[in-house]
Design an enzyme around this catalytic site. Structure first.
Site, PDB file in Angstrom:
ATOM      1  CG  ASP A 105      64.057  16.027  -4.282  1.00 55.20           C
ATOM      2  OD1 ASP A 105      63.346  15.000  -4.304  1.00 55.20           O
ATOM      3  OD2 ASP A 105      65.193  16.045  -3.775  1.00 55.20           O
ATOM      4  CD  GLU A 170      66.244  10.275  -3.254  1.00 54.06           C
ATOM      5  OE1 GLU A 170      66.776   9.167  -3.118  1.00 54.06           O
ATOM      6  OE2 GLU A 170      66.613  11.090  -4.132  1.00 54.06           O
TER       7      GLU A 170
HETATM    8  N1  LIG Z   1      67.202   7.753  -7.525  1.00 53.43           N
HETATM    9  C1  LIG Z   1      67.749   7.650  -6.233  1.00 53.43           C
HETATM   10  C2  LIG Z   1      68.853   8.639  -6.027  1.00 53.43           C
HETATM   11  O1  LIG Z   1      69.305   9.241  -6.962  1.00 53.43           O
HETATM   12  N2  LIG Z   1      69.244   8.818  -4.779  1.00 53.43           N
HETATM   13  C3  LIG Z   1      70.279   9.707  -4.405  1.00 53.43           C
HETATM   14  C4  LIG Z   1      70.068   9.991  -2.957  1.00 53.43           C
HETATM   15  C5  LIG Z   1      70.978  11.011  -2.385  1.00 53.43           C
HETATM   16  C6  LIG Z   1      71.530  10.963  -1.176  1.00 53.43           C
HETATM   17  N3  LIG Z   1      72.237  12.092  -1.026  1.00 53.43           N
HETATM   18  C7  LIG Z   1      72.098  12.794  -2.090  1.00 53.43           C
HETATM   19  N4  LIG Z   1      71.319  12.128  -2.933  1.00 53.43           N
HETATM   20  C8  LIG Z   1      71.634   9.076  -4.657  1.00 53.43           C
HETATM   21  O2  LIG Z   1      72.590   9.855  -4.891  1.00 53.43           O
HETATM   22  O3  LIG Z   1      71.764   7.856  -4.629  1.00 53.43           O
HETATM   23 ZN   LIG Z   2      65.644   9.272  -7.372  1.00 60.29          ZN
HETATM   24 ZN   LIG Z   3      68.537  10.899  -7.838  1.00 55.29          ZN
END
Ligand SMILES: NCC(=O)N[C@@H](Cc1c[nH]cn1)C(=O)O
Ligand SMILES: [Zn+2]
Ligand SMILES: [Zn+2]
Length: 477
Positions: A105, A170
Site C-alpha cells: 500500500d 502498513e
Molecule cells: N516506510 C515505513 C513507513 O513509512 N511507515 C509508516 C507507518 C505508519 C504508521 N501509521 C501510519 N503510517 C510511518 O509513518 O512511519
Molecule cells: Zn514503508
Molecule cells: Zn511509508
C-alpha cells in the site's frame, strides 16, 4: 558452501542486463492506486495483493491470500481489509529459513498536491524514477522478486528457504496483520532470520543497515460547536467557535525546539547511556546537507549527534491536519461546526502505546478543562505501532554488510530510524529470531511527500544487494 566471486559477478551482470524490464514491472505496480488510508481505493489494495501473489507464484512460490478481517472506521462504517499475502519458496529441512516482509500500500497522492508528474505513472527523469510507492515500498518488494528470479535464471540454487508476508495496510497502521500472524503462528515457526527493506539510507551515497525504529501513537481530537457549519457574518461573535478551541489545544503540545509538552510523557524515555553516546560521532551524516536537501529554514538542534538523537531516540509530536476545516483555495466565510485535529507521536524505548494513550488523553482533557469553552471535546486514540530495537552484531547483519560491501565496496553504517513499521517487533517476538532492516532507497527519496522517487541506480544496485544477501545468508548454515 563458499561461492566464488564469479557467481556474484554473473548475478550482477544479469541484473544489469534486465534493468529496463525491472523498471517496467515497477511501472505496473505504481499504476495500481493502492492507497490504504482512502476507503475508495480499497479495491485497488485488494488488486495489489492479487498482483503480488501472482508475482510470487511466477518465481515458484506457494502463495495464499489470508483474510485480514474487517476495518471499523471512526464514522461507523465497516470495510473488509485487503488480504495479506503469505508465501513460501523452498522447504528443504537442511536449509535455514528467511522471512521477508514488505508492504504494497501507499500514502495518498494527488498531482495537485504539488507533484511535477502524475504520481501513479512511473516517470524517469535524469535517472530518478518518480511515482508514489517507488521507494516506499513497491520498489524494494519487487527488488526481492527480481533478485530471486535472477538467481533462478542463472541456475543458482537458493541456499535458504524463503517465506514472505506482504501486506496492504502498513501506511494505515497494519490493521489486521498482528491478528493474522497470531492466528498463523505455524507459518512463522521455523523462521531463522527476518529481513525488511522498507526504510532509507541516512545519506545519498553510503548504504546502511538499520537496527532500530521509533514507534507511533496516532490521535484524533474532536471539537464540536454547533449542529452545522454557520455563516460567519450572521453568527460570528455570538458563539464559541470549534476551530480556535482546537488550535488553542494543539498549539500547546510542543515547544519551539520540538520538545513535547505532555505531562508524564518525557519521563518514560530511557536515559541516553555512555555507550550510546559513542555511536553517534562515527556516523557519516552532514547536518548542513540534510538541511539543504529538505529546504528547511532551520533545525531544532545544532550538532549532528543531537539531530540524529532527535530523529532516532527521542519522541517527537507532529500535527498532520484538521478534518472539517476549510482548506480550499479562495476565501470561504464559514464557521466550521465540527473539526478533528490529527497528530501523532513517534515513540522510543521505554514508551508503550497503552501508557502513551493514557497520559495523552489525561493531559488533553486537563488542558481542555482550563479553556472554559462550552463546546464538545473528545480525544480519540487511533492506531499504534511499537518501538523496535535489534542486535546489529548478529550474523544476519553480517550477511547484509557483506552483500553491501560486494555491491558498493563500502562497509555500511549501522543506523536507527525515526519512522515506524508496526509489525517489526511482532516478527522479532513471534519468531524469537533476529530482524534486520536493509534499505535500498536514498535519504532524499521523499517517501510520503510530493515527487517520491527511487533512483534507478538504487533500485538496480539494491536488487543486487538483495540477491547477494540471499547468497551470503547461505554461508551461515
Ligand atoms: N516506510 C515505513 C513507513 O513509512 N511507515 C509508516 C507507518 C505508519 C504508521 N501509521 C501510519 N503510517 C510511518 O509513518 O512511519
Ligand atoms: Zn514503508
Ligand atoms: Zn511509508
Amino acid at each position: 558452501m563458499v561461492l566464488g566471486n564469479e557467481v556474484y559477478d554473473k548475478v550482477f551482470r544479469s541484473i544489469d542486463v534486465n534493468a529496463d524490464k525491472f523498471v517496467e514491472v515497477l511501472e505496473e505496480a505504481v499504476a495500481i492506486v493502492s492507497i490504504s488510508a482512502e476507503p475508495e481505493h480499497r479495491d485497488d489494495c485488494v488488486k495489489m495483493s492479487h498482483w503480488a501473489k501472482a508475482k510470487l507464484e511466477s518465481i515458484g512460490a506457494t502463495a495464499e491470500l489470508v483474510d485480514a478481517g474487517i476495518q471499523h472506521l471512526h464514522d461507523g462504517t465497516q470495510l473488509p481489509l485487503p488480504p495479506i499475502v503469505f508465501a513460501q519458496l523452498g522447504k528443504d529441512p537442511k536449509k535455514k529459513t528467511l522471512l521477508v516482509y514488505g508492504h504494497l500500500d501507499v500514502q495518498p497522492a494527488k498531482k495537485e498536491d504539488g507533484w511535477n508528474t502524475d504520481p501513479f505513472v512511473l516517470t524517469e527523469i535524469d535517472g530518478k524514477l518518480f511515482g508514489r510507492g517507488s521507494t516506499d515500498d513497491k520498489g524494494p518488494v519487487i527488488g526481492w522478486i527480481h533478485a530471486i528470479r535472477t538467481l533462478q535464471e542463472n541456475g543458482i540454487d537458493l541456499p535458504i528457504n524463503m517465506k514472505f508476508v506482504f501486506e496492504c495496510m502498513e501506511e494505515a497502521g497494519s490493521e489486521g496483520l498482528d491478528e493474522a500472524l497470531h492466528n498463523r503462528k505455524d507459518f512463522l515457526q521455523d523462521v531463522d532470520f527476518t529481513c525488511i527493506s522498507d526504510n532509507y539510507w541516512l545519506g545519498k551515497k553510503k548504504p546502511c543497515l538499520t537496527y532500530g525504529l521509533r514507534g507511533i501513537s496516532y490521535f484524533f481530537v474532536k471539537v464540536e460547536c454547533a449542529k452545522q457549519d454557520l455563516h460567519s457574518g450572521c453568527y460570528g461573535g455570538s458563539i464559541h467557535e470549534a476551530l480556535p478551541d482546537l488550535l488553542w489545544v494543539l498549539s500547546q503540545l510542543t515547544n519551539i525546539d520540538g520538545t513535547i509538552n505532555i505531562e508524564g510523557l518525557n519521563e518514560m524515555v530511557a536515559p541516553v547511556t555512555d555507550d550510546e553516546k559513542e555511536i553517534y560521532p562515527k556516523i557519516d551524516f552532514c547536518i548542513k546537507e540534510y538541511q539543504n536537501d529538505l529546504g528547511a529554514h532551520g533545525l531544532t538542534r545544532k550538532t549532528k549527534e543531537e539531530i540524529l538523537m532527535r530523529r532516532w531516540r527521542f519522541p517527537s509530536l507532529s500535527l498532520h491536519g484538521v478534518e472539517g476545516a476549510f482548506d480550499g483555495p479562495g476565501s470561504k466565510t464559514v464557521i466550521p461546526a465540527k473539526v478533528t485535529g490529527k497528530f501523532s507521536i513517534r515513540t522510543v524505548p521505554n514508551m508503550t502505546p497503552e501508557k502513551v494513550d493514557e497520559v495523552v488523553v489525561a493531559h488533553l482533557n486537563k488542558l481542555w478543562a482550563t479553556r472554559g469553552s462550552p463546546n464538545r471535546f473528545e480525544v480519540i486514540p487511533q492506531h499504534a505501532g511499537r518501538v523496535w530495537l535489534s542486535d546489529p552484531n548478529h550474523p544476519n547483519f553480517q550477511a547484509g554488510a557483506k552483500a553491501m560491501k560486494r555491491v558498493f565496496d563500502v562497509e555500511p553504517d549501522l543506523t536507527r530510524e525515526g519512522g515506524s513499521i508496526p509489525v517489526t517487533l511482532s516478527f522479532q517476538e513471534l519468531t524469537g529470531k533476529n530482524v534486520m532492516l536493509l534499505p535500498i532507497g536514498a535519504c532524499d527519496d521523499m517517501a510520503h511527500s510530493q515527487n517520491e522517487k527511487i533512483n534507478r541506480r538504487n533500485y538496480i544496485e539494491g536488487t543486487k544487494v538483495l540477491a547477494a544477501y540471499l547468497l551470503e545468508l547461505g554461508e551461515f548454515q
